[in-house]
Design an enzyme around this catalytic site. Structure first.
Site, PDB file in Angstrom:
ATOM      1  N   PHE A 141       0.766  -1.257   0.062  1.00 41.56           N
ATOM      2  CA  PHE A 141      -0.154   0.283   0.052  1.00 41.56           C
ATOM      3  C   PHE A 141       1.010   1.313  -0.001  1.00 41.56           C
ATOM      4  O   PHE A 141       1.686   1.386   1.028  1.00 41.56           O
ATOM      5  CB  PHE A 141      -1.003   0.061   1.168  1.00 41.56           C
ATOM      6  N   ASP A 226       9.592   2.818   1.432  1.00 46.75           N
ATOM      7  CA  ASP A 226       8.452   3.769   2.041  1.00 46.75           C
ATOM      8  C   ASP A 226       8.271   3.476   3.454  1.00 46.75           C
ATOM      9  O   ASP A 226       7.671   2.557   4.141  1.00 46.75           O
ATOM     10  CB  ASP A 226       7.303   3.161   1.216  1.00 46.75           C
ATOM     11  N   LYS A 255       2.944  11.252   6.790  1.00 39.01           N
ATOM     12  CA  LYS A 255       2.055  11.110   7.892  1.00 39.01           C
ATOM     13  C   LYS A 255       2.751  12.017   9.256  1.00 39.01           C
ATOM     14  O   LYS A 255       2.481  12.988   9.419  1.00 39.01           O
ATOM     15  CB  LYS A 255       1.798   9.642   8.155  1.00 39.01           C
TER      16      LYS A 255
END
Length: 401
Positions: A141, A226, A255
């Site tokens: 994801f 990531d 984030k």
């Protein structure tokens, strides 16, 4: 109808149904706790998918944002501003890298990493134009843009969004042999999550990440990590890659970099990689804006102390010890994760992940399900041990019922 029901009905009527949130309407939040429009308090055990590592309303971050709001919030990259150099310098230092390319959202940062790898492949590695390949892992994801969903194996994320972007090769996560066999002279990068979050907090087998690092070096391929969810303290270290002693060629961050206050993301790498860009080839009006830089600088300062990483490591050890006791009792099939991050596979006979999440909500604990029978636990790193234990007791009660 109640205030909650009215708010949800209005949202359902006037917003696209691209999410299926739990039926709670949050009004205020502080630390690890959120309060809904009815005045009911809930323990946040999700932390905005790790965007809120430092808790809701963290005073240092709010003060940094307020101070910057009074000065200047946006210049665009048409001009310099006085927070930009410090942000780039200090984030590069935190990562042990040389250069930073700031963006806003995680998906934008992943897109930037993809573009960077391709451009590096053409200009530095000498891959023929239009032939660059990037290897990714199944069950990944990385975001929801059309390019990113092109290499997703999640049917819901991918269906009906074609035609899909070519140039990606998907291999099983954790399989070095498959990775090696997928590499060709046109491979420019391997893009991986050091821990797959959306897939259920999947930790790769020991030796996998070092193996990826060794293989990419041998084949002159960029290793892109990531760390949008796993990075910045969540796993008990600044980056999840550190658990395996690995330094990638490129970090993709987001984030928690914005502290849950503003969206901030970045690609961080060497001058040899990010130095390929020339003016006009990539950009973002809001990327690296003064407000974002001010908040991110405070996040970096907080991480430099090491206290949040240590807290995540210590409380994470306790979390996994307690969750491990639930395995094998007929309610929990498996627990995975690192630090204050866990994926808990519920026995389907006890309910779906959604059903367990709703029952926990009734007990004033907020988590989120994924992939049917899995719930994810990722509280803010500032949560107290007492609150963490209370949340775990609510889970035990739900599973007993």
């Amino acid at each position: 109808m109640s205030t909650t029901e009215t708010a949800i009905a209005s949202a359902e009527a006037h917003s696209a149904h691209n999410y299926h949130p739990l039926p709670v309407v949050v009004a205020t939040a502080e630390g690890a706790w959120m309060t809904d429009v009815e005045g009911r308090r809930y323990l946040d055990m999700l932390a905005g998918y790790s965007a809120l590592n430092f808790g809701h309303g963290n005073r240092r971050l709010i003060d940094a944002a307020k101070a910057q709001l009074e000065r200047v919030t946006l210049t665009s990259r048409a001009f310099h501003h006085d927070r930009f150099a410090d942000f780039c310098t200090q984030l590069a230092e935190l990562c042990g890298m040389e250069m930073v390319l700031p963006m806003n959202t995680g998906a934008e940062a992943v897109e930037t990493a993809v573009k960077t790898a391709r451009k590096w492949g053409y200009r530095v590695k000498g891959v023929p134009d239009g032939m660059a390949k990037i290897i990714v892992a199944a069950d990944n994801f990385h975001g929801r843009t059309t390019t990113i969903v092109s290499f997703s194996t999640d049917h819901e994320a991918r269906a009906d969004f074609g035609p899909y972007t070519p140039g990606f090769e998907i291999v099983p996560y954790g399989d070095l042999t498959a990775l090696r066999e997928a590499m060709t002279e046109n491979t420019v990068a391997v893009l991986l999550e050091p821990i797959q979050g959306e897939a259920g907090v999947l930790v790769p087998p020991p030796g996998y990440l070092p193996g990826v690092r060794e293989l990419t070096r041998e084949r002159n391929v960029l290793f892109i990590a990531d760390e949008i969810q796993s990075g910045l303290g969540r796993t008990g270290k600044t980056f999840a890659c550190e658990h395996e002693g690995v330094v990638p060629d490129m970090y993709v961050l987001g984030k928690a970099l914005g502290g849950g206050v503003v969206p901030v993301s970045a690609v961080v790498s060497s001058a040899a990689v990010l130095g390929i860009y020339r003016p006009g080839e990539h950009g973002s009006t809001f990327g690296g804006n003064p407000l974002a830089c001010a908040v991110a600088l405070e996040v970096i300062a907080m991480l430099r102390t090491g206290e949040y990483q240590q807290r995540a490591a210590e409380l994470g050890e306790h979390l996994h010890q307690e969750l491990g006791l639930l395995v094998g009792g007929g309610a929990v099939e498996a627990v995975r994760g690192r630090g204050l991050w866990a994926g808990v596979d519920i026995d389907p006979g006890r309910g779906t992940g959604r059903e367990i999440s709703e029952k926990l909500m009734d007990r004033r604990v907020l988590v989120k399900d994924t992939h049917g029978s899995t719930i994810r636990i990722a509280p803010p790193l500032v949560i107290s041990k007492e609150d963490l234990d209370w949340g775990l007791e609510q889970l035990r009660e739900v599973l007993r019922g």
